[in-house]
Write a protein that holds these residues in place. Structure first.
Motif, PDB file in Angstrom:
ATOM      1  N   ASP A   1      14.492   3.056 -17.118  1.00  0.00           N
ATOM      2  CA  ASP A   1      15.119   4.365 -17.262  1.00  0.00           C
ATOM      3  C   ASP A   1      16.597   4.328 -16.884  1.00  0.00           C
ATOM      4  O   ASP A   1      17.411   5.010 -17.486  1.00  0.00           O
ATOM      5  CB  ASP A   1      14.382   5.418 -16.425  1.00  0.00           C
ATOM      6  CG  ASP A   1      13.137   5.934 -17.112  1.00  0.00           C
ATOM      7  OD1 ASP A   1      12.915   5.581 -18.291  1.00  0.00           O
ATOM      8  OD2 ASP A   1      12.383   6.683 -16.478  1.00  0.00           O
TER       9      ASP A   1
ATOM     10  N   MET B   1       9.760   0.430 -13.985  1.00  0.00           N
ATOM     11  CA  MET B   1       9.910   1.720 -14.667  1.00  0.00           C
ATOM     12  C   MET B   1      11.296   2.304 -14.421  1.00  0.00           C
ATOM     13  O   MET B   1      11.955   2.767 -15.345  1.00  0.00           O
ATOM     14  CB  MET B   1       8.839   2.703 -14.191  1.00  0.00           C
ATOM     15  CG  MET B   1       7.437   2.364 -14.640  1.00  0.00           C
ATOM     16  SD  MET B   1       6.193   3.586 -14.163  1.00  0.00           S
ATOM     17  CE  MET B   1       6.202   3.490 -12.386  1.00  0.00           C
ATOM     18  N   ALA B   2      11.745   2.275 -13.170  1.00  0.00           N
ATOM     19  CA  ALA B   2      13.050   2.846 -12.842  1.00  0.00           C
ATOM     20  C   ALA B   2      14.171   2.036 -13.484  1.00  0.00           C
ATOM     21  O   ALA B   2      15.160   2.599 -13.948  1.00  0.00           O
ATOM     22  CB  ALA B   2      13.236   2.898 -11.325  1.00  0.00           C
TER      23      ALA B   2
ATOM     24  N   SER C   1       5.829   6.056  -5.170  1.00  0.00           N
ATOM     25  CA  SER C   1       5.186   4.816  -4.758  1.00  0.00           C
ATOM     26  C   SER C   1       4.807   4.937  -3.290  1.00  0.00           C
ATOM     27  O   SER C   1       5.316   5.794  -2.578  1.00  0.00           O
ATOM     28  CB  SER C   1       6.104   3.613  -4.979  1.00  0.00           C
ATOM     29  OG  SER C   1       7.285   3.743  -4.218  1.00  0.00           O
TER      30      SER C   1
ATOM     31  N   THR D   1      14.267   9.390  -8.133  1.00  0.00           N
ATOM     32  CA  THR D   1      14.453  10.091  -9.401  1.00  0.00           C
ATOM     33  C   THR D   1      15.564   9.423 -10.194  1.00  0.00           C
ATOM     34  O   THR D   1      16.641   9.153  -9.668  1.00  0.00           O
ATOM     35  CB  THR D   1      14.815  11.572  -9.167  1.00  0.00           C
ATOM     36  OG1 THR D   1      13.837  12.153  -8.300  1.00  0.00           O
ATOM     37  CG2 THR D   1      14.859  12.336 -10.470  1.00  0.00           C
TER      38      THR D   1
ATOM     39  N   THR E   1       7.118   0.289 -10.007  1.00  0.00           N
ATOM     40  CA  THR E   1       8.138   1.303  -9.791  1.00  0.00           C
ATOM     41  C   THR E   1       9.520   0.768 -10.145  1.00  0.00           C
ATOM     42  O   THR E   1      10.299   1.433 -10.821  1.00  0.00           O
ATOM     43  CB  THR E   1       8.118   1.790  -8.331  1.00  0.00           C
ATOM     44  OG1 THR E   1       6.817   2.305  -8.050  1.00  0.00           O
ATOM     45  CG2 THR E   1       9.151   2.871  -8.089  1.00  0.00           C
TER      46      THR E   1
ATOM     47  N   TYR F   1       9.742   8.935  -9.699  1.00  0.00           N
ATOM     48  CA  TYR F   1       8.908   7.752  -9.469  1.00  0.00           C
ATOM     49  C   TYR F   1       8.317   7.848  -8.070  1.00  0.00           C
ATOM     50  O   TYR F   1       9.054   7.979  -7.096  1.00  0.00           O
ATOM     51  CB  TYR F   1       9.748   6.472  -9.592  1.00  0.00           C
ATOM     52  CG  TYR F   1      10.302   6.292 -10.977  1.00  0.00           C
ATOM     53  CD1 TYR F   1       9.568   5.644 -11.955  1.00  0.00           C
ATOM     54  CD2 TYR F   1      11.546   6.803 -11.322  1.00  0.00           C
ATOM     55  CE1 TYR F   1      10.063   5.498 -13.242  1.00  0.00           C
ATOM     56  CE2 TYR F   1      12.047   6.663 -12.603  1.00  0.00           C
ATOM     57  CZ  TYR F   1      11.295   6.002 -13.555  1.00  0.00           C
ATOM     58  OH  TYR F   1      11.782   5.864 -14.825  1.00  0.00           O
TER      59      TYR F   1
ATOM     60  N   GLN G   1       6.187   9.449 -12.792  1.00  0.00           N
ATOM     61  CA  GLN G   1       5.588   8.121 -12.919  1.00  0.00           C
ATOM     62  C   GLN G   1       4.934   7.791 -11.579  1.00  0.00           C
ATOM     63  O   GLN G   1       5.615   7.710 -10.567  1.00  0.00           O
ATOM     64  CB  GLN G   1       6.639   7.070 -13.277  1.00  0.00           C
ATOM     65  CG  GLN G   1       7.287   7.297 -14.611  1.00  0.00           C
ATOM     66  CD  GLN G   1       6.298   7.121 -15.746  1.00  0.00           C
ATOM     67  OE1 GLN G   1       5.501   6.198 -15.748  1.00  0.00           O
ATOM     68  NE2 GLN G   1       6.352   8.020 -16.711  1.00  0.00           N
ATOM     69  N   ASN G   2       3.621   7.611 -11.602  1.00  0.00           N
ATOM     70  CA  ASN G   2       2.871   7.470 -10.368  1.00  0.00           C
ATOM     71  C   ASN G   2       2.537   6.016 -10.086  1.00  0.00           C
ATOM     72  O   ASN G   2       1.838   5.380 -10.853  1.00  0.00           O
ATOM     73  CB  ASN G   2       1.589   8.290 -10.485  1.00  0.00           C
ATOM     74  CG  ASN G   2       0.870   8.435  -9.191  1.00  0.00           C
ATOM     75  OD1 ASN G   2       0.983   7.602  -8.305  1.00  0.00           O
ATOM     76  ND2 ASN G   2       0.125   9.496  -9.075  1.00  0.00           N
TER      77      ASN G   2
END
Length: 136
Positions: free
Chosen positions: A51, A47-48, A103, A95, A44, A101, A129-130
């Motif tokens: 972004d 990914m975050a 988690s 977000t 998480t 996202y 995104q999971n």
């Protein structure tokens, strides 16, 4: 900057929790769950972070973008709380630039699917995104 600090803090908290769980118990199931938590938090944050970097480098520094992300997060959380069959207390929602996202821990694969579906139907969500993990 605030988002980067928040993401770093999330990583530190996840690592601390995982280490504490592993050192305080010899139970292999708990160690496995701690490891899965760390993996989920790491994914998480990664990914975050990507972004967030993309949003900043593309010029999305305007306060309106952040307010929109906060509104999306609040809307997703509200919808999850109002959906029967979902235990949303252990689900974290974040977000960044319209990407949600997820988690945390859930009871089943069906809950993962349901949570993802609910989040994806909220206005303003570009993608989900999971990083959810099924708890033992």
């Amino acid at each position: 900057m605030k988002k980067a600090k928040l993401l770093s803090l999330l990583g530190v908290i996840g690592l601390s929790w995982a280490l504490a769980a592993c050192s305080s118990s010899s139970d292999s199931a708990l160690k496995k769950q701690a490891s899965e938590t760390w993996d989920s938090a790491s994914k998480t944050v990664e990914m975050a972070g990507k972004d967030t970097g993309n949003a900043i480098s593309s010029g999305a520094k305007n306060t309106g973008d952040y307010i929109d992300d906060s509104a999306i997060t609040a809307d997703v959380k509200g919808k999850l709380l109002g959906t029967k069959g979902i235990s949303s207390n252990s689900v974290s929602v974040k977000t960044v630039n319209g990407v949600v996202y997820l988690s945390g821990f859930v009871k089943s694969a069906d809950q993962i699917d349901k949570i993802t579906q609910v989040a994806s139907q909220v206005n303003g969500v570009k993608s989900v995104q999971n990083g959810l993990v099924i708890a033992n």
